[in-house]
Structure formats: C-alpha cells, structure tokens
Design a protein around this motif. Structure first.
Motif, short mmCIF file in Angstrom:
data_model
loop_
_atom_site.label_atom_id
_atom_site.label_comp_id
_atom_site.label_asym_id
_atom_site.label_seq_id
_atom_site.Cartn_x
_atom_site.Cartn_y
_atom_site.Cartn_z
N ARG A 40 -3.97 -5.13 9.21
CA ARG A 40 -3.07 -6.20 8.80
C ARG A 40 -2.14 -6.62 10.07
O ARG A 40 -1.77 -5.93 10.79
CB ARG A 40 -2.00 -6.00 7.69
N VAL A 96 1.05 -13.47 7.34
CA VAL A 96 0.42 -12.41 7.64
C VAL A 96 -1.35 -12.72 7.61
O VAL A 96 -1.62 -13.45 6.66
CB VAL A 96 0.95 -11.47 6.33
N TRP A 113 1.01 -9.48 11.48
CA TRP A 113 2.19 -10.57 11.08
C TRP A 113 2.40 -11.40 12.38
O TRP A 113 2.26 -10.86 13.55
CB TRP A 113 3.34 -9.54 10.82
N TRP A 156 3.08 -10.29 1.66
CA TRP A 156 3.84 -11.45 1.82
C TRP A 156 4.94 -11.79 0.95
O TRP A 156 6.01 -12.11 1.44
CB TRP A 156 2.68 -12.67 2.08
#
Length: 227
Positions: A223, A188, A225, A48
């Motif tokens: 992950r 994120v 976003w 981030w």
C-alpha cells in the motif's frame, strides 16, 4: 493479446479466469473474492475512509477492470456506507457476455446478494461513457490502456494488473508517476503485488510505502500513500 480465457474456481469457492496465453489467473488461486475484499476494500477503501472521514465524494481509479469484481464490491461499499463514489476503470480487453454472465461473485455473500443486478449492469454499461448506476455510485469504464487514458483526480487507486513477470510493461515507474501526479493529497494506492522493485519505484515516485499482510495464501501486499 488473445483473449482466450476459461472460468476456474478458487479455494474460497469464487470464480476467477485463467488467461491461456499468459498462463496467468485474474485472481489468487487461494480465493478471488477474499483477495478483492482484503486488498482493495479493507486496505483500500476502508483505510482511505479512516484517514479522510469527512471528504466526499470518494474518487476511485482502477487499473484492470477484468471480471468487474472490484467495481461491483465498490458499488456495494458505497451503498452500504452511503458515500458518493466516482469510479473510473480501464480495460483494453473486455470480457464477452458469455464469460462474465457466468461468474458467481454475487452468490458469495448472502448479505449483498440483492446487489446482484448491478453486477450485470456494470458489465453492460457502455464503454467510454460515464453513468450514474445507483444513488451513490457514478461509474465510467474506458476501453484503453494506462499509457493512453486521461486521468481524473483520484483518492484511491486499485492497481490490479497482471503480475510483473507476465506483463512487465504494466509496472514501469513512469506509469506510477502518471498516477501519482493525479492523486489528491491523502490518496492511497493498493495492490496485491509485493515485489521489492515495485516498492522502490513507488518510493522514488514520491509515495510513502507500506508492507502489509497479504490476502489468504499470500504473505505480503503493498500500500502506498500520497501525503
């Protein structure tokens, strides 16, 4: 849920907990400390910061306070980087002092052992009350569920609930929608979980999803976003 837990030692020497009713550990057998650093510090906070170098403060939301490891490492990160952090975490089943006082995370890295008092401070901080714990770390933990919690705007989300096979109700799509709606642009979400269903749900909610190398002993992690 019965909170019958026992302390175990994982492969990197750090402790975790074994939940006897769920027959599930709080962290990876291959190393609790290394897992937290990899999934939540490296692919969460560090990532981030690389994408949002000038934004302050950083607002973190954690699903699953558990042992307090992620919260404590985040405090250390905020202090070392001198970045103000607003940290909000939830946990419906807090640990007793007789358990958390024996955890050995503060002994794992000699470079951060001087933050040892803050680990106990995080656990002893009253539930449902925000407090400034250090110059760069503002902390609040709520004894509640993700269904019930009132969310604040967030930049980084640590999704650290028990695995979908053990607690499927924690991985339903509407919960990720609730989180997504409160995340700021450029935020994120990171999690150890790597199931195909999770990735499909995250994409349907609106996330841009990445498959990343997992921590020791685990091939992949996820992950996502909000762009």
């Amino acid at each position: 849920m019965n909170m019958s837990v026992k302390i175990i030692t994982t492969e990197d020497g750090s402790h975790s907990l074994y939940h006897e009713e769920l027959k599930e550990t709080y962290h990876s057998f291959h190393g609790a400390f290394k897992e937290s650093i990899h999934v939540f510090m490296l692919y969460g906070l560090d990532s981030w910061l690389a994408e949002n170098p000038g934004r302050r403060p950083i607002r973190v939301f954690e699903v699953g306070f558990g042992t307090g490891l992620n919260a404590w490492l985040s405090l250390v990160w905020a202090e070392q980087n001198q970045i103000p952090m607003l940290y909000h975490t939830i946990e419906p089943f807090p640990l007793e002092e007789e358990v958390y006082s024996k955890l050995n995370y503060t002994e794992m890295d000699g470079n951060i052992i001087h933050y040892k008092p803050q680990f106990q401070q995080i656990h002893r901080n009253p539930w449902n009350e925000g407090k400034v714990l250090t110059e760069y770390f503002n902390f609040k933990k709520d004894q509640t569920t993700l269904e019930e919690v009132q969310l604040y705007p967030m930049d980084v989300v640590f999704y650290d609930a028990f695995a979908p096979k053990k607690q499927p109700e924690m991985w339903e799509k509407h919960l990720f929608q609730k989180i997504y709606d409160q995340m700021r642009p450029g935020a994120v979400l990171t999690t150890y979980c790597a199931t195909g269903q999770l990735r499909r749900d995250l994409k349907e909610v609106g996330f841009e999803v990445e498959k990343l190398p997992g921590p020791p002993g685990k091939k992949e992690m996820t992950r996502a976003w909000k762009h």
